[in-house]
Structures are given as structure tokens and as C-alpha cells.
Design a protein around this motif. Structure first.
Motif, short mmCIF file in Angstrom:
data_model
loop_
_atom_site.label_atom_id
_atom_site.label_comp_id
_atom_site.label_asym_id
_atom_site.label_seq_id
_atom_site.Cartn_x
_atom_site.Cartn_y
_atom_site.Cartn_z
N PHE A 111 -14.32 4.61 13.62
CA PHE A 111 -14.27 5.95 12.72
C PHE A 111 -15.26 5.60 11.36
N PRO A 112 -16.53 5.72 11.79
CA PRO A 112 -17.75 5.61 10.49
C PRO A 112 -17.71 5.76 9.30
N GLN A 113 -17.45 7.59 9.64
CA GLN A 113 -17.63 8.00 8.00
C GLN A 113 -16.14 7.36 7.30
N LEU A 114 -15.17 6.80 7.03
CA LEU A 114 -14.01 6.22 6.60
C LEU A 114 -14.51 5.04 5.81
N ARG A 115 -14.24 5.47 4.38
CA ARG A 115 -14.53 4.62 3.58
C ARG A 115 -13.36 4.20 2.72
N LEU A 116 -12.82 2.61 2.79
CA LEU A 116 -12.15 2.10 3.00
C LEU A 116 -12.21 1.21 2.00
N TYR A 117 -10.65 1.28 0.88
CA TYR A 117 -10.69 0.87 -0.45
C TYR A 117 -9.49 0.11 -0.53
N LEU A 118 -10.11 -1.60 -0.65
CA LEU A 118 -8.49 -2.42 -0.03
C LEU A 118 -8.36 -2.67 -1.34
N ASN A 119 -6.12 -3.14 -1.86
CA ASN A 119 -5.94 -3.11 -2.38
C ASN A 119 -4.39 -4.37 -2.67
N GLU A 120 -4.91 -5.77 -2.38
CA GLU A 120 -3.89 -6.62 -1.75
C GLU A 120 -2.84 -7.57 -2.87
N ASP A 121 -2.06 -7.09 -3.18
CA ASP A 121 -1.02 -7.33 -4.11
C ASP A 121 0.83 -7.06 -3.70
N ILE A 122 1.68 -7.84 -4.39
CA ILE A 122 2.84 -7.61 -4.03
C ILE A 122 3.76 -6.22 -3.46
N THR A 123 4.89 -6.37 -2.27
CA THR A 123 5.40 -4.86 -2.28
C THR A 123 5.36 -3.96 -3.40
N GLN A 124 6.34 -4.77 -4.41
CA GLN A 124 6.97 -4.28 -5.21
C GLN A 124 5.56 -3.58 -6.20
N ARG A 125 4.44 -3.48 -6.27
CA ARG A 125 3.63 -3.60 -7.15
C ARG A 125 2.89 -2.34 -6.34
N ILE A 126 2.48 -2.22 -5.00
CA ILE A 126 1.44 -1.64 -4.14
C ILE A 126 2.13 -0.69 -4.20
N TYR A 127 3.83 -0.30 -3.73
CA TYR A 127 4.76 1.13 -4.14
C TYR A 127 4.64 1.47 -4.97
N GLU A 128 4.56 0.61 -6.13
CA GLU A 128 4.10 1.82 -7.89
C GLU A 128 2.97 2.58 -7.51
N LYS A 129 2.07 1.96 -7.27
CA LYS A 129 0.82 1.95 -7.40
C LYS A 129 0.64 3.09 -6.53
N LEU A 130 1.20 3.27 -5.31
CA LEU A 130 1.64 4.49 -3.93
C LEU A 130 1.87 6.04 -5.15
N MET A 131 3.21 5.83 -5.29
CA MET A 131 4.13 6.14 -6.66
C MET A 131 3.26 7.37 -7.23
N ASP A 132 2.59 6.38 -8.20
CA ASP A 132 1.17 6.51 -9.19
C ASP A 132 0.48 7.01 -8.70
N GLY A 133 -0.05 7.21 -7.00
CA GLY A 133 -0.71 8.21 -6.98
C GLY A 133 -2.20 7.18 -7.11
N GLU A 134 -1.94 5.95 -7.16
CA GLU A 134 -3.25 4.99 -7.26
C GLU A 134 -3.28 4.42 -5.62
N LEU A 135 -2.82 4.56 -4.83
CA LEU A 135 -2.98 4.47 -3.66
C LEU A 135 -2.53 5.40 -2.84
N ASP A 136 -2.89 5.71 -1.47
CA ASP A 136 -3.13 6.61 -0.23
C ASP A 136 -1.63 6.24 0.46
N LEU A 137 -2.32 5.08 1.01
CA LEU A 137 -1.45 4.38 2.04
C LEU A 137 -0.64 2.80 1.92
#
Length: 303
Positions: free
Chosen positions: A120-146
Motif C-alpha cells: 500500500f504505497p499511498q498509505l502514510r502511517l503515523y505511529l504512537n507507542e504507549d501503554i494500553t490505557q493511554r493509547i485507548y484514551e487517545k483512540l476514544m479522543d480521536g487522536e488515533l484511528d487504530l
């Protein structure tokens, strides 16, 4: 009527979460002066004081807390609007923001990202590494897609796609004083001989549950803040531990005398993909999950 901008709402949500101008500005990748200006402009637009400022502290006012909650809902609605528009594009193109936990990211990502970029050469990935609770909160706040996480984990208002099981393996020095690796028996372990990550890491909870570590007297009171630190403690023969299978072939054990062995009983955590329930990009996310699953299975077959 003057309306707040999306940028102002994002900044204020970050400030309400961090309660610190410097940390919130850093999280939003903007200078503190520009961040502070945006918050003052938001207060002027809404004609209300959102924070009490002192030299050392920032306190969000009562009405500020209420506005932050509404701002989060507004931002989620805007995210849904954008997702709806993107659903008409070719799948897995454009920007995708993924959160990954630290006990998965260094082992999974180097193996799936190269073939993902080719496929998928046209896919631009932005990665965020953090503990589960914080990435879950960011997901629900709309800061992350997945988010990519280890299961089980209590999640609400999300869709979860299990990807593959990740077995636990015994990890210790071959000459360890704590057990005989090839004839490992949990009941024969001495008190405080098992080393684990500190509280807050879901790998600790998954290890305790999946490996049936019910005798807490065998768990050391000394803990590690990261897998790297945990391996160094084991390399010093301060105890034994249990590592997920995905560390095989990585550099985690390089330069140490730590080796890994299968456990008598199969124990594992489940690696999964999660997104907000009702997302217009669900089909696209499922396609990505299938790609990750297939790529990982192919890799395991060659190791």
C-alpha cells in the motif's frame, strides 16, 4: 456568532488532560507561546475562563471541565465526518494513525511495515507507542484511528479484531540457579524467583494470568520498567521471567546469556486490532488486520 476552531478545541482537550501548558503544547507539536495564545483566543471566543493560571500550576475550571467533555464529543463527530469522506477513497491510502503498546511495537512493526509499504504505497502511517490505557484514551479522543494491543483488556465502545496468539516462553540463563530450563517446574521455584514488569504494563497481568502464576510468593518484589531492563535483570540471574514468542529473532536478547524455552503448558496472550465502534472505515481496518495476520503467520512459518 464566532465559533471555536478545531485546533483550539484540540489544544484545550490536551490542556485538560495534561494540566500543564508545556506538556500539552509538546503533545500537540506546537510551541508553548502559540499554544497559550490559542487557549486565550478560545476563552475570548467562548467568553468564559477555562483555566486558572498561577506561576506553577494550571487548574481547569468547573465550566472548563464541562467544555472539555463537549469538545471531545465535537472532535469525535468531526473525525467521523472525515472518516465518512475517506470511505469513498481507495482502501488503505492517505493518513492512518496507529497506537501500539511497547511490548508489541519493537517486535511486530519491523516485520510488517516493510511489506505494508510495498503493498500500500499511498498509505502514510503515523505511529504512537504507549501503554494500553493511554493509547485507548487517545483512540476514544480521536487522536488515533487504530490501536494494536494485547488481549484480554477491558475496552468499551470499540470493535476488536483478534489477529494471532502470542505464546509465552520461559526466559533465563542456561546456567541459572533458579530452575533447570529443560525440566522447568513452577512448583519447584524458590520464593521471589520470578521477575516481571511493574504495574501498569498489561504484559505483567497477561503473564500472571496466562502462565497461571497463582503463588504470589514466587513473584519478586523487584520489577522492571521495560522489557530491556527485565532482560538485563534476568541476565544477571536475579531471577527468571516469561517473554512473548514475538521476541524471537529480535535484538532484545542480543549480547546476553538469556535463552528461551517452551513452557510445559501452552500459555499465550492474543494480539488484536481495535477501532472506535461505528467507524466508517471498518472494512478498511479489517483489511489491514487481515494483512497483519497473514504477514505474521508467514513470518512464523519461516523462523
Amino acid at each position: 456568532m464566532n465559533l471555536p476552531t478545531v485546533k483550539q478545541l484540540r489544544y484545550f482537550v490536551a490542556l485538560e488532560s495534561h494540566e500543564h501548558f508545556g506538556k500539552a503544547a509538546e503533545a500537540c507539536f506546537v510551541s508553548q507561546s502559540a499554544f497559550s495564545t490559542a487557549i486565550r483566543e478560545l476563552e475570548a471566543t467562548l467568553e468564559v475562563q477555562l483555566v486558572d493560571r498561577t506561576n506553577k500550576n494550571v487548574t481547569v475550571t468547573h465550566i472548563g471541565r464541562q467544555i472539555a467533555a463537549e469538545a471531545r464529543r465535537c472532535l469525535r463527530d468531526i473525525e467521523n465526518l472525515v472518516e465518512l469522506a475517506r470511505s469513498n477513497h481507495a482502501p488503505l491510502t492517505g493518513e492512518l494513525r496507529i497506537g501500539v503498546i511497547p511490548t508489541i511495537a519493537p517486535f511486530l512493526l519491523p516485520n510488517i511495515l516493510p511489506p505494508l509499504r510495498i503493498q500500500f504505497p499511498q498509505l502514510r502511517l503515523y505511529l504512537n507507542e504507549d501503554i494500553t490505557q493511554r493509547i485507548y484514551e487517545k483512540l476514544m479522543d480521536g487522536e488515533l484511528d487504530l490501536i494494536i494491543l494485547a488481549l484480554p483488556y477491558a475496552l468499551r465502545s470499540v470493535e476488536v479484531m483478534p489477529l494471532f496468539p502470542d505464546k509465552f516462553l520461559l526466559a533465563c540463563r542456561e546456567d541459572t540457579q533458579h530452575t533447570r530450563p529443560r525440566r522447568y517446574m513452577f512448583d519447584s521455584l524458590a520464593p521471589e524467583s520470578i521477575l516481571l514488569l511493574e504495574d501498569g504494563h498489561c504484559l505483567r497481568d497477561h503473564t500472571l494470568s496466562a502462565c497461571h502464576l497463582q503463588d504470589m510468593d514466587k513473584i519478586s518484589r523487584f520489577t522492571a520498567s521495560s522489557l530491556l531492563t527485565l532482560v538485563q535483570m534476568v541476565d544477571s540471574d536475579l531471577g527468571i521471567t516469561y517473554l512473548p514468542e514475538m521476541v524471537k529473532g529480535s535484538t532484545l536478547l542480543a549480547g546476553t546469556k538469556v535463552k528461551i524455552w517452551p513452557l510445559p503448558e501452552e500459555s499465550y496472550r492474543e494480539i488484536g486490532l481495535a477501532w472506535r465502534r461505528g467507524s466508517a472505515r471498518e472494512t478498511e481496518f479489517t483489511q489491514l488486520g487481515e494483512f497483519i495476520r497473514t504477514t505474521w503467520q508467514t513470518l512464523l512459518a519461516t523462523v
